[in-house]
Write an enzyme that holds these catalytic residues in place. Structure first.
Site, PDB file in Angstrom:
ATOM      1  N   LYS A  14       9.328   4.837  -5.012  1.00 22.56           N
ATOM      2  CA  LYS A  14       8.054   5.556  -5.123  1.00 22.56           C
ATOM      3  C   LYS A  14       7.812   6.460  -3.903  1.00 22.56           C
ATOM      4  O   LYS A  14       7.376   7.586  -4.060  1.00 22.56           O
ATOM      5  CB  LYS A  14       6.873   4.557  -5.240  1.00 22.56           C
ATOM      6  CG  LYS A  14       6.983   3.603  -6.428  1.00 22.56           C
ATOM      7  CD  LYS A  14       5.747   2.722  -6.570  1.00 22.56           C
ATOM      8  CE  LYS A  14       5.527   1.748  -5.442  1.00 22.56           C
ATOM      9  NZ  LYS A  14       6.527   0.667  -5.330  1.00 22.56           N
ATOM     10  N   ARG A  89      -2.621  -1.883  -7.733  1.00 28.89           N
ATOM     11  CA  ARG A  89      -1.657  -2.977  -7.861  1.00 28.89           C
ATOM     12  C   ARG A  89      -2.238  -4.155  -8.622  1.00 28.89           C
ATOM     13  O   ARG A  89      -1.556  -5.164  -8.798  1.00 28.89           O
ATOM     14  CB  ARG A  89      -1.264  -3.451  -6.475  1.00 28.89           C
ATOM     15  CG  ARG A  89       0.148  -3.007  -6.038  1.00 28.89           C
ATOM     16  CD  ARG A  89       0.308  -3.535  -4.646  1.00 28.89           C
ATOM     17  NE  ARG A  89       1.600  -3.644  -4.114  1.00 28.89           N
ATOM     18  CZ  ARG A  89       2.158  -2.786  -3.265  1.00 28.89           C
ATOM     19  NH1 ARG A  89       1.567  -1.661  -2.968  1.00 28.89           N
ATOM     20  NH2 ARG A  89       3.320  -3.055  -2.723  1.00 28.89           N
ATOM     21  N   ARG A 128      17.083  -1.262   3.343  1.00 20.87           N
ATOM     22  CA  ARG A 128      16.006  -0.499   3.993  1.00 20.87           C
ATOM     23  C   ARG A 128      15.521  -1.238   5.238  1.00 20.87           C
ATOM     24  O   ARG A 128      15.188  -0.620   6.247  1.00 20.87           O
ATOM     25  CB  ARG A 128      14.855  -0.315   2.994  1.00 20.87           C
ATOM     26  CG  ARG A 128      13.727   0.543   3.514  1.00 20.87           C
ATOM     27  CD  ARG A 128      12.751   0.893   2.420  1.00 20.87           C
ATOM     28  NE  ARG A 128      11.736  -0.129   2.242  1.00 20.87           N
ATOM     29  CZ  ARG A 128      10.778  -0.064   1.296  1.00 20.87           C
ATOM     30  NH1 ARG A 128      10.734   0.938   0.442  1.00 20.87           N
ATOM     31  NH2 ARG A 128       9.872  -1.015   1.198  1.00 20.87           N
ATOM     32  N   ARG A 134      10.251  -2.656   9.049  1.00 21.92           N
ATOM     33  CA  ARG A 134       9.209  -3.411   8.351  1.00 21.92           C
ATOM     34  C   ARG A 134       9.585  -4.878   8.270  1.00 21.92           C
ATOM     35  O   ARG A 134      10.615  -5.214   7.676  1.00 21.92           O
ATOM     36  CB  ARG A 134       9.014  -2.836   6.936  1.00 21.92           C
ATOM     37  CG  ARG A 134       8.242  -1.540   6.916  1.00 21.92           C
ATOM     38  CD  ARG A 134       8.090  -1.025   5.510  1.00 21.92           C
ATOM     39  NE  ARG A 134       7.512  -1.993   4.576  1.00 21.92           N
ATOM     40  CZ  ARG A 134       7.111  -1.679   3.345  1.00 21.92           C
ATOM     41  NH1 ARG A 134       7.203  -0.434   2.923  1.00 21.92           N
ATOM     42  NH2 ARG A 134       6.610  -2.604   2.568  1.00 21.92           N
ATOM     43  N   ARG A 146       7.376 -10.697  -2.761  1.00 19.53           N
ATOM     44  CA  ARG A 146       6.772  -9.397  -3.122  1.00 19.53           C
ATOM     45  C   ARG A 146       7.083  -9.048  -4.576  1.00 19.53           C
ATOM     46  O   ARG A 146       6.238  -8.524  -5.293  1.00 19.53           O
ATOM     47  CB  ARG A 146       7.281  -8.295  -2.186  1.00 19.53           C
ATOM     48  CG  ARG A 146       6.671  -8.403  -0.785  1.00 19.53           C
ATOM     49  CD  ARG A 146       7.460  -7.590   0.229  1.00 19.53           C
ATOM     50  NE  ARG A 146       7.400  -6.164  -0.019  1.00 19.53           N
ATOM     51  CZ  ARG A 146       8.275  -5.296   0.499  1.00 19.53           C
ATOM     52  NH1 ARG A 146       9.265  -5.703   1.280  1.00 19.53           N
ATOM     53  NH2 ARG A 146       8.155  -4.016   0.227  1.00 19.53           N
TER      54      ARG A 146
HETATM   55  P1  AMP Z   1       4.045  -1.263   0.196  1.00 25.30           P
HETATM   56  O1  AMP Z   1       4.264  -0.410   1.407  1.00 25.30           O
HETATM   57  O2  AMP Z   1       3.409  -0.504  -0.927  1.00 25.30           O
HETATM   58  O3  AMP Z   1       5.307  -1.971  -0.222  1.00 25.30           O
HETATM   59  O4  AMP Z   1       2.994  -2.388   0.597  1.00 25.30           O
HETATM   60  C1  AMP Z   1       3.281  -3.333   1.619  1.00 25.30           C
HETATM   61  C2  AMP Z   1       2.298  -4.484   1.536  1.00 25.30           C
HETATM   62  O5  AMP Z   1       0.969  -3.995   1.740  1.00 25.30           O
HETATM   63  C3  AMP Z   1       2.237  -5.222   0.202  1.00 25.30           C
HETATM   64  O6  AMP Z   1       3.225  -6.234   0.113  1.00 25.30           O
HETATM   65  C4  AMP Z   1       0.825  -5.797   0.241  1.00 25.30           C
HETATM   66  O7  AMP Z   1       0.752  -6.925   1.089  1.00 25.30           O
HETATM   67  C5  AMP Z   1       0.037  -4.677   0.901  1.00 25.30           C
HETATM   68  N1  AMP Z   1      -0.478  -3.700  -0.091  1.00 25.30           N
HETATM   69  C6  AMP Z   1      -0.157  -2.383  -0.198  1.00 25.30           C
HETATM   70  N2  AMP Z   1      -0.831  -1.805  -1.193  1.00 25.30           N
HETATM   71  C7  AMP Z   1      -1.610  -2.767  -1.737  1.00 25.30           C
HETATM   72  C8  AMP Z   1      -2.533  -2.791  -2.831  1.00 25.30           C
HETATM   73  N3  AMP Z   1      -2.779  -1.694  -3.570  1.00 25.30           N
HETATM   74  N4  AMP Z   1      -3.152  -3.973  -3.103  1.00 25.30           N
HETATM   75  C9  AMP Z   1      -2.929  -5.076  -2.363  1.00 25.30           C
HETATM   76  N5  AMP Z   1      -2.058  -5.133  -1.352  1.00 25.30           N
HETATM   77  C10 AMP Z   1      -1.400  -3.985  -1.020  1.00 25.30           C
END
Ligand code: AMP
Length: 190
Positions: A14, A89, A128, A134, A146
C-alpha cells in the site's frame, strides 16, 4: 474529489503504490501508521500510548486514529483528494470516515484491495524489517499478530464498501508497475 482507500494486509504494498498515486494524481497521502510513528518520534503522550500497542502488533483505539484523520481533513480543505492508507482498519472507522466526508460534502470514490497470501506477506515484512527500523517488522511473532488483527478486525471492512458497490480487488503480486497500472485502470473507471 478523488478519495481512495488503498486496502490490504500489512506488507501488501500500500505504501509503495501510494507514493506513485500521489505523483500521478496529486493526492494527499494519509497513512495512520506514518502519523502514529510521527507522534512516537515527537514523544507525545498519544505516541507513547500507541507505541505499546504497535510494538505488539495490536490495533490502536478507533477514537485515536479517527481524531488524527479528522484533523488532517480539516488541515487540507483545498485538496484534490486523499489516499487513505492503513485506514479504515475497522468497520467503526469506516463508518466514521463516511460521516466525516459527508460533513464536507464529499465521499469515498472507491476501495482498491491488494491481494497477497500470508506466506508472501510474512516474507516481505521480515525482509523490510532488515532496514525499515520498524520494531513491528523485525519479529515473526508480531508479524503474525498483525496479520491476525487484519483477518479478524480489518478484513470485514471490505464488506462495508462492497455493500456500497465501491470495492475492487486486484492481485498484489507482480511488478510495482504492473500493479500500479491495474490501480490506475480502476481509477479511470470512477
Ligand atoms: P501500518 O504502518 O499501517 O502497518 O501500521 C502500524 C501499526 O499502527 C498497526 O499495527 C497498528 O498498531 C497501528 N495502526 C495504524 N493504523 C491504524 C488504524 N487505522 N487503526 C488502528 N491501529 C492502526
Amino acid at each position: 474529489m478523488l478519495n481512495l482507500v488503498l486496502f490490504g494486509p500489512p506488507g501488501a504494498g500500500k505504501g509503495t503504490q501510494s507514493q506513485k498515486l500521489i505523483e500521478k494524481y496529486g493526492l494527499i497521502h494519509l497513512s495512520t501508521g506514518d502519523l502514529l510513528r510521527g507522534e512516537i518520534s515527537q514523544g507525545t503522550a498519544l505516541g507513547l500510548e500507541a507505541k505499546k500497542l504497535m510494538d505488539e502488533g495490536i490495533l490502536v483505539p478507533d477514537a485515536v486514529v479517527i481524531g488524527m484523520i479528522s484533523n488532517k481533513l480539516d488541515a487540507n480543505k483545498d485538496a484534490k483528494g486523499f489516499i487513505f492508507d492503513g485506514f479504515p482498519r475497522t468497520v467503526a472507522q469506516a463508518e466514521a470516515l463516511d460521516t466525516l466526508l459527508e460533513s464536507k460534502q464529499s465521499a469515498i470514490s472507491g476501495m482498491i484491495a491488494l491481494q497477497v497470501d500470508d506466506d508472501e506477506l510474512e516474507h516481505r515484512l521480515l525482509l523490510r524489517g532488515k532496514d525499515s527500523g520498524r520494531p513491528d517488522d523485525a519479529n515473526p511473532e508480531v508479524i503474525r499478530k498483525r496479520i491476525k488483527e487484519y483477518n479478524d478486525k480489518t478484513a470485514p471492512v471490505a464488506g462495508f464498501y462492497q455493500a456500497q458497490n465501491k470495492f475492487k480487488s486486484i492481485n498484489g503480486i507482480g511488478s510495482i508497475d504492473e500493479i500500479f497500472n491495474s490501480i490506475s485502470a480502476i481509477i479511470s473507471s470512477y
